[in-house]
Motif scaffolding. Structure first.
Motif, PDB file in Angstrom:
ATOM      1  N   GLU A 182      -1.650  -2.415   5.121  1.00 25.83           N
ATOM      2  CA  GLU A 182      -1.335  -0.993   5.266  1.00 25.83           C
ATOM      3  C   GLU A 182      -0.352  -0.768   6.408  1.00 25.83           C
ATOM      4  O   GLU A 182       0.592   0.018   6.281  1.00 25.83           O
ATOM      5  CB  GLU A 182      -2.617  -0.197   5.504  1.00 25.83           C
TER       6      GLU A 182
ATOM      7  N   GLU B 130       0.876  -1.173   0.000  1.00 29.09           N
ATOM      8  CA  GLU B 130       0.000   0.000   0.000  1.00 29.09           C
ATOM      9  C   GLU B 130       0.913   1.222   0.000  1.00 29.09           C
ATOM     10  O   GLU B 130       1.643   1.465   0.965  1.00 29.09           O
ATOM     11  CB  GLU B 130      -0.904  -0.002   1.242  1.00 29.09           C
ATOM     12  N   TRP B 131       0.893   1.987  -1.080  1.00 33.02           N
ATOM     13  CA  TRP B 131       1.892   3.036  -1.263  1.00 33.02           C
ATOM     14  C   TRP B 131       1.619   4.273  -0.424  1.00 33.02           C
ATOM     15  O   TRP B 131       2.548   4.999  -0.066  1.00 33.02           O
ATOM     16  CB  TRP B 131       2.014   3.376  -2.740  1.00 33.02           C
ATOM     17  N   GLY B 132       0.375   4.532  -0.067  1.00 34.56           N
ATOM     18  CA  GLY B 132       0.079   5.668   0.816  1.00 34.56           C
ATOM     19  C   GLY B 132       0.691   5.488   2.196  1.00 34.56           C
ATOM     20  O   GLY B 132       1.437   6.356   2.677  1.00 34.56           O
TER      21      GLY B 132
ATOM     22  N   TRP C 182       3.804   7.465   4.214  1.00 33.10           N
ATOM     23  CA  TRP C 182       3.763   7.979   5.581  1.00 33.10           C
ATOM     24  C   TRP C 182       4.971   7.495   6.368  1.00 33.10           C
ATOM     25  O   TRP C 182       5.582   8.249   7.126  1.00 33.10           O
ATOM     26  CB  TRP C 182       2.491   7.540   6.296  1.00 33.10           C
TER      27      TRP C 182
END
Length: 130
Positions: free
Chosen positions: A106, A78-80, A84
């Protein structure tokens, strides 16, 4: 006045000689152009051919053969949350890591991003100290 007139004359002569072109400047060798373009066309065909499977297809292939996809891979990233962890891990800790609404992938992506950031920072600081 003589210096200005001399400068303008030299500038005019220089621009005139640079503007002189011949018809040979615009001739194309079509055979060599076709040879170069054929290599580029072959490269384009190689990249546009669908020779790889996407993440949804690979999951279906695993399920068809009765296998479970247990390893975490780039398809699961999950690149988001990774961003972060990589860019701003203190804030990402509150946004992703301790948030009960986030999935296991995530959270794992956040920790991978944090680890990559720490490793790259360590390499950078060690190389700057040398």
């Amino acid at each position: 006045m003589k210096k200005i007139l001399l400068s303008l004359t030299l500038l005019l002569m220089a621009s005139w000689s640079m503007a002189a072109t011949t018809a040979a400047d615009f001739l194309l060798d079509e055979q060599s152009l076709q040879t170069e373009m054929s290599a580029l066309n072959q490269l384009e065909q190689d990249f546009s051919a669908p020779t790889f499977t996407t993440s949804s297809n690979s999951s279906e292939l695993f399920a068809q053969h009765g296998l479970q996809q247990s390893a975490f891979g780039l398809d699961d990233m999950e690149w988001g949350p990774f961003a972060w962890g990589f860019c701003c891990w203190p804030v990402g800790f509150f946004v992703v890591a301790i948030n009960s609404n986030k999935s296991k992938n995530e959270k794992l992506s956040f920790w991978i991003g944090t680890g990559v950031s720490v490793v790259l920072s360590a390499i950078s600081s060690l190389s700057a100290g040398s």
